[in-house]
Write a protein that holds these residues in place. Structure first.
Motif, short mmCIF file in Angstrom:
data_model
loop_
_atom_site.label_atom_id
_atom_site.label_comp_id
_atom_site.label_asym_id
_atom_site.label_seq_id
_atom_site.Cartn_x
_atom_site.Cartn_y
_atom_site.Cartn_z
N TYR A 21 0.86 -1.20 0.00
CA TYR A 21 0.00 0.00 0.00
C TYR A 21 0.89 1.24 0.00
N PHE A 22 1.03 1.86 -1.16
CA PHE A 22 1.87 3.04 -1.29
C PHE A 22 1.06 4.30 -1.61
N PRO A 65 -5.21 1.18 -3.29
CA PRO A 65 -4.92 -0.08 -4.00
C PRO A 65 -3.51 -0.58 -3.72
N VAL A 66 -3.35 -1.91 -3.75
CA VAL A 66 -2.01 -2.50 -3.66
C VAL A 66 -1.27 -2.22 -4.96
N LEU A 81 14.81 -1.93 -6.63
CA LEU A 81 13.36 -1.81 -6.49
C LEU A 81 12.97 -0.36 -6.77
N ILE A 82 12.08 -0.16 -7.72
CA ILE A 82 11.63 1.18 -8.08
C ILE A 82 10.13 1.26 -7.82
N ILE A 83 9.72 2.25 -7.01
CA ILE A 83 8.32 2.49 -6.71
C ILE A 83 7.91 3.81 -7.36
N ASP A 84 6.93 3.79 -8.25
CA ASP A 84 6.42 4.99 -8.91
C ASP A 84 4.99 5.26 -8.45
N GLN A 85 4.73 6.53 -8.16
CA GLN A 85 3.36 6.92 -7.83
C GLN A 85 2.57 7.26 -9.08
N HIS A 86 3.24 7.80 -10.10
CA HIS A 86 2.56 8.21 -11.33
C HIS A 86 3.42 7.82 -12.54
N LYS A 106 5.50 -12.03 -9.52
CA LYS A 106 4.97 -12.27 -10.85
C LYS A 106 4.47 -10.95 -11.44
N ARG A 107 4.83 -10.73 -12.69
CA ARG A 107 4.45 -9.50 -13.37
C ARG A 107 2.92 -9.39 -13.46
N ARG A 108 2.45 -8.16 -13.26
CA ARG A 108 1.04 -7.78 -13.30
C ARG A 108 0.25 -8.23 -12.07
N GLU A 109 0.93 -8.88 -11.12
CA GLU A 109 0.26 -9.23 -9.87
C GLU A 109 0.62 -8.21 -8.80
N ALA A 110 -0.09 -8.28 -7.67
CA ALA A 110 0.16 -7.34 -6.57
C ALA A 110 1.58 -7.51 -6.03
N PHE A 111 2.21 -6.38 -5.76
CA PHE A 111 3.58 -6.40 -5.22
C PHE A 111 3.52 -6.18 -3.71
N THR A 112 4.29 -6.98 -2.97
CA THR A 112 4.48 -6.77 -1.54
C THR A 112 5.97 -6.91 -1.23
N VAL A 113 6.38 -6.21 -0.19
CA VAL A 113 7.79 -6.29 0.22
C VAL A 113 8.13 -7.71 0.67
N LYS A 114 7.16 -8.39 1.29
CA LYS A 114 7.41 -9.77 1.73
C LYS A 114 7.75 -10.66 0.54
#
Length: 586
Positions: free
Chosen positions: A82-83, A109-110, A176-181, A140-148
């Motif tokens: 949740y970012f 959204p996750v 690891l790259i996290i983008d908001q937009h 897995k690509r296109r699935e929800a990402f979690t740090v775990k």
């Protein structure tokens, strides 16, 4: 005087507790809008911050904590993907020293995993184990990402490298790259395995000098790998299991000596603690089929440095003055080329039975057999010399001698050896004798037993069981009681006494079927309902005897203990039978 009073007042104030001068603030908070592990992590993080500040907050510390709480909540949500969380908070004073905070969380959204790039280099890139790991990767690509999942993915590569002997493996790139937009996560992992190591020399040593030291050549039969073979931690675990299950040792430690590696070869040191050579076990039990019974098992292991051992098994039961049985067997055992699966056995056995349903017999058996594993089937082939004196009910006494070649296949597949929830067992045996080789008559016999169990939703079980047998002979009266077919009892057709079905005939056929349903009611206690049917006769189309009933089953650490009541559906005058039994479900 005024100056003196001021000094006294200041001195007295220094002796007063601080919480009187600055009253402690009582603070409670409530989190809403999210549940489960994310909510627990928020609570854990906020409490840890409060402890770091002070157990008894003052007003200024409380306000400072409140101002940073929103950010702490967002940080606590990040590991769960949740970012884009938003937090609405309120701080309210209930009284001068009591405050309540409320945090309304909207996690949003996750974050999805937009791009994933995992690169394996080094010798491991062609290892099927790494290819399989990538096919089942936690990310897995296109699935929800979690740090775990992100941490699990990295650990998957690191742990697999250690298990497969890539001891120089390391992560080259970990990004690891996290983008908001636009909202999404990108992961780039580059893993270098290096070269794979090999098994080196295996060295055995004893923690204490045993009375009988096994030859090293015998111990090496338990090794499931060869020197110079690529290192594999699963084979090392199998090696330890092989030695532990041999029952020669009280403890076994198999240690790879990573610090002593030479030319990419890992030496293996095995430390053994021998068990006492004489092992005894005794037991008492009760079953409605057998009455009171006693068991004994004695092993002298090893007898010599080649691993030979002697075993004695005895059991006796007493149901009534006219219904008793006893059996004693002594065996000399010689482990084969693979001592975990191969065994040569020479045994002598004496058996006595006085059964009110079928009659009386005494016999002596001398056996020689060889057991091995054939494509997951346990195969036992042997020959038995049988001397038997039988007196079936309504038949004259008969003394017979048989030399019986026999072979048996057994396969057991289960998720747990002592407390299975699913699995199956199949037994198939063939045996026969001929007048040309000491037989009192010619006969050939085949017997099949199959049992299957499955548990649904960890609470509902279905157990199915079936038996088929066929006897080919021209003279059924020459077949002793111990070789005949019978049905009935708590492990056969319930609602009938042990061996009640087929008691007045020497049948050519046996068929039994059973279907049982069990529902958990509390802990390991289940209620059961069942239907059993079976026949012994001249053909499989002869009359079947059926019964239905129910009972209580406790799945104990030593097997299923069942108390049932069953009704004979074909004979209304037959009394309902309460039957008690214990043993493995499969």
């Amino acid at each position: 005087m005024k100056t003196q009073w001021k000094i006294l007042l200041i001195s007295a104030s220094l002796l007063l507790p601080m919480d009187i001068l600055w009253a402690a603030v009582k603070f409670d908070y409530k989190i809403s809008g999210i549940q489960g592990e994310p909510a627990e992590n928020i609570d854990k993080r906020l409490k840890s911050k409060l402890v770091l500040i002070k157990q008894n907050l003052d007003k200024d510390q409380l306000i400072d904590f409140y101002q940073h709480a929103d950010n702490e909540i967002k940080l606590a949500l990040a590991p769960y993907g949740y970012f884009r969380a938003t937090v609405h908070s309120k701080l309210k004073a209930i009284s001068n020293n009591r405050w309540v905070g409320r945090f309304i969380v909207q996690p949003g959204p996750v974050i999805p995993l937009r791009n994933l790039r995992v690169t394996i280099s080094g010798e491991g890139q062609n290892d099927p184990a790494f290819k399989s790991a990538l096919a089942n990767f936690p990310l897995k690509r296109r699935e929800a990402f979690t740090v775990k999942n992100y941490e699990d993915a990295k650990n998957t590569l690191v742990n697999l490298a250690a298990q497969r002997g890539y001891f120089d493996a390391h992560m080259i790139e970990n990004k690891l790259i996290i983008d908001q937009h636009p909202y999404g996560a990108d992961v780039i992992l580059s893993f270098q395995t290096g070269k794979r190591y090999f098994f080196g020399q295996v060295t055995f040593k004893y923690a204490e000098e045993p009375k009988k030291r096994l030859k090293e050549s015998f111990l090496r039969r338990y090794i499931p790998f060869k020197e110079n073979e690529p290192y594999d931690n699963e084979k090392l675990s199998k090696f330890q299991s092989n030695l532990s299950s041999s029952l020669y040792f009280q403890s076994v430690t198999v240690s790879p000596q990573i610090e002593m590696v030479k030319a990419k070869h890992v030496p293996i040191t095995v430390t053994l603690t021998a068990r006492k050579s004489q092992q005894y076990s005794f037991g008492l039990g009760f079953g409605t089929d057998t009455g009171l019974r006693g068991l004994t098992d004695i092993n002298v292991k090893p007898l010599n440095s080649y691993g030979h051992y002697l075993s004695f098994n005895g059991k006796a039961s007493l149901k009534s003055a006219a219904d008793d049985a006893a059996e004693a067997k002594v065996s000399y055992n010689i482990p084969g080329a693979n001592p975990n699966t191969d065994l040569y056995k020479i045994s002598a056995e004496a058996e006595h039975s006085n059964d009110v349903e079928v009659g009386f017999f005494n016999n002596i058996k001398i056996n020689a057999s060889y057991s091995t594993l054939v494509k997951s089937w346990e195969q036992t082939a042997g020959v038995t010399l049988l001397f038997d004196r039988s007196e079936p009910n309504n038949e004259p006494m008969n003394v017979t001698t048989f030399l019986i070649p026999n072979i048996r296949w057994m396969k057991l597949q289960t998720d747990d050896a002592t407390a299975p929830t699913k699995g199956y067992r199949i037994n198939l045996s063939l045996r026969g004798a001929s007048k040309a080789t000491l037989g009192s008559t010619d006969f050939f016999q085949v017997y099949l037993l199959a049992k299957w169990m499955h548990t649904f939703n960890d609470s509902f079980r279905i157990i199915a069981r079936g038996e088929l047998g066929h006897l080919l002979t021209q003279d059924t009266n020459e077949i002793p009681i111990s070789l005949r077919f019978y049905a009935g009892g708590s492990q056969s057709v319930r609602g009938h006494h042990l061996n009640e079905i087929g008691k007045n005939i020497s049948g050519h056929t046996l068929s039994v079927g059973s279907l049982e349903f069990q529902q958990r009611i509390y802990g390991n206690f289940y209620i059961a309902a069942f239907f059993d049917a079976g026949q012994v006769g001249s053909s499989y189309f002869d009359k079947y005897h059926s019964a239905a009933g129910g009972g209580l089953v406790w799945h104990s650490p030593v097997g299923a203990i069942a108390l049932t009541i069953a009704r004979d559906l074909d004979n209304p005058n037959h009394p309902n039978l309460i039957q008690f039994s214990m043993g493995p479900e499969i």
